[in-house]
Design an enzyme around this catalytic site. Structure first.
Site, PDB file in Angstrom:
ATOM      1  CG  LEU A 119      20.971 -14.615  33.248  1.00  0.00           C
ATOM      2  CD1 LEU A 119      19.937 -14.314  34.324  1.00  0.00           C
ATOM      3  CD2 LEU A 119      22.117 -13.616  33.304  1.00  0.00           C
ATOM      4  N   GLY A 120      22.378 -18.949  32.196  1.00  0.00           N
ATOM      5  CA  GLY A 120      22.802 -20.301  32.537  1.00  0.00           C
ATOM      6  C   GLY A 120      22.084 -21.322  31.681  1.00  0.00           C
ATOM      7  CB  THR A 174      18.436 -19.287  33.722  1.00  0.00           C
ATOM      8  OG1 THR A 174      18.006 -20.464  34.401  1.00  0.00           O
ATOM      9  CG2 THR A 174      17.983 -18.080  34.519  1.00  0.00           C
ATOM     10  CG  ASP A 228      20.495 -26.837  45.155  1.00  0.00           C
ATOM     11  OD1 ASP A 228      21.519 -27.357  45.640  1.00  0.00           O
ATOM     12  OD2 ASP A 228      20.387 -26.529  43.953  1.00  0.00           O
TER      13      ASP A 228
END
Length: 476
Positions: A24-25, A32, A147
């Site tokens: 995913l990342g 992730t 964040d």
């Protein structure tokens, strides 16, 4: 604990349980992935912190804090903590955090895909995030996300009149108030971080700033860092096609000075749902208690496009007019004396003139100007008028006398109005300041002013301006 490759496939299996489906990342030292829990057959999200050349111990501290925080949270719009374990294999060494999978796109992905949001949809999204922040900030100790940005807000597809279900994810930068005494880490994303966060400090109001900046992205279509700034304040009003009251709310959410920002999620939610209502030290009068005082000569005109306040001359000797009157009486002999000295010096060759004629003429003109200035301060109290006018474009305060008008201060764009401040002068007399950037538009109760109002009139006018602008009243 170990991780291994499944014996019959090329898919990576973590802890002999979590089968990786897709990545995913990925960024420095972190990964992730979407995985399937082989025990429950449910999809989960696994965040992996790897030991490597880019590893820093502070990364581990934040990673453990995220796991610890998620474990203590229980909210339908926040991912659920499922597992936390150590990875130790030839291919991967580090730690892994497992959390529930939310099948929704990020707000950032939807924006890049071309999705547009109406003002009502943006407000609905704002309310959803504020409800989540009420839960986080209401924890003991309070949890600060630090964040909030479009990529950390997930949103399902809209259905009917709903913007969709809203989720807040990625607690990798989370901080609790209880930890503020320890060394702080500067985390967050440029463009969405409030100024105090650059110095390692964060409060619940810091999350409000980040949310406000995120919403500005939605209403302008531009990253907050790409928008112009004045004194660290994001200038978005000219681009955003939204109502004046919503612009005012976003300005209060993104005030660069934390003490001037909306202080709590609950207060921000109340201000959004009921523009102008009280939040903490900010108050607004109600219709049941404030109205035009009986016998008042102040004129108020307003509609959806403008509000205008006309304050007539007081019609009597105030402290100010008395001062200028006495000053004028004391000055009167001066111009006459100089006039005769100059005339005598011109007509008589025997006269003794101490000063050159040009000096006497300049001094005479100076005294005449002072006398005229004093008279001009007396006349408005009997024949003048002050008019404060706010339209959707600008605010102006105009003094008029015998048809001659003077702006003081110069007009300002209405979008620059940030605060209604009820304060007191050195003599403890209340007055109102409408702040438009650095310019002040004031209404006084002080009789040292040519156009004072009574205290009841000030309360009434303050309420009317607050109600029209959708701004609260900040009291000293």
């Amino acid at each position: 604990m170990t991780s291994q490759e499944s014996a019959d496939s090329n898919q990576e299996v973590l802890l002999e349980r979590y089968e990786v489906q897709q990545e995913l990342g990925k960024k420095a030292g972190r990964r992730t992935v979407l995985a399937r829990d082989l025990q429950t057959q449910e999809l989960v999200v696994v965040k992996i912190l790897s030991f490597g050349n880019e590893f820093e111990w502070n990364d581990l501290k934040l990673f453990e804090r995220e796991a610890e925080t998620l474990k203590a949270l229980s909210h339908p719009a926040i991912p659920r903590y499922l597992d936390y374990f150590e990875l130790d294999s030839p291919n991967s060494r580090g730690f892994a955090l497992v959390q529930s999978y939310i099948p929704a796109q990020s707000l950032e992905a939807q924006l890049k895909a071309g999705r547009n949001f109406s003002e009502e949809e943006v407000k609905e999204l704002a309310k959803a995030i504020l409800e989540i922040l009420k839960y986080l900030h209401g924890r003991q100790p309070p949890v600060i996300h630090r964040d909030i940005k479009p990529s950390n807000i997930l949103l399902t597809n809209r259905s009917g009149n709903s913007v969709g279900e809203v989720y807040l994810v990625d607690f990798g930068s989370v901080q609790t108030i209880a930890r503020r005494s320890s060394t702080m880490t500067v985390v967050g994303s440029y463009g969405y971080m409030p100024p105090e966060q650059f110095n390692g400090r964060a409060t619940p109001a810091s999350d409000l700033y980040s949310l406000g900046a995120t919403l500005i992205y939605l209403v302008t279509g531009q990253h907050p860092a790409d928008l112009p700034q004045t004194d660290l304040r994001i200038e978005f009003e000219q681009i955003a096609n939204i109502s004046f009251s919503f612009k005012s709310w976003l300005r209060r959410m993104t005030e660069p000075i934390a003490s001037q920002r909306l202080a709590s999620a609950e207060g921000a939610l109340q201000a959004l749902e009921q523009p102008g209502n009280a939040t903490q030290t900010q108050t607004r009068a109600t219709n049941s208690t404030v109205g035009k005082p009986v016998g008042s000569k102040v004129v108020l005109n307003k509609n959806v496009n403008f509000i205008e306040i006309i304050i007539p001359p007081i019609g009597e000797w105030t402290t100010l007019t008395k001062f200028y009157l006495w000053a004028s009486l004391l000055m009167l002999p001066g111009p006459f004396s100089l006039f005769f000295i100059i005339i005598r010096g011109s007509d008589s060759d025997d006269s003794i003139v101490i000063f050159p004629k040009i000096v006497l003429i300049i001094l005479l003109l100076f005294l005449v100007c002072l006398l005229a200035n004093n008279i001009l301060h007396i006349l408005p109290a009997f024949f003048g008028e002050m008019r404060l006018r706010i339209t959707r474009q600008q605010i102006s305060r105009i003094f008029s006398l015998f048809g001659i008008e003077r702006h003081s201060p110069l007009p300002s764009p209405t979008q620059n109005i940030t605060q209604l401040e009820r304060t007191k002068d050195m003599a403890n007399r209340p007055y109102l300041i409408i702040w438009a950037g650095s310019r002040k538009y004031e209404i006084f109760t002080n009789d040292a002013n040519s156009f004072p109002v009574t205290l009841l009139e000030l309360d009434w006018l303050t309420h009317e301006i607050s109600d029209w602008l959708g701004l609260p009243i900040t009291r000293e």
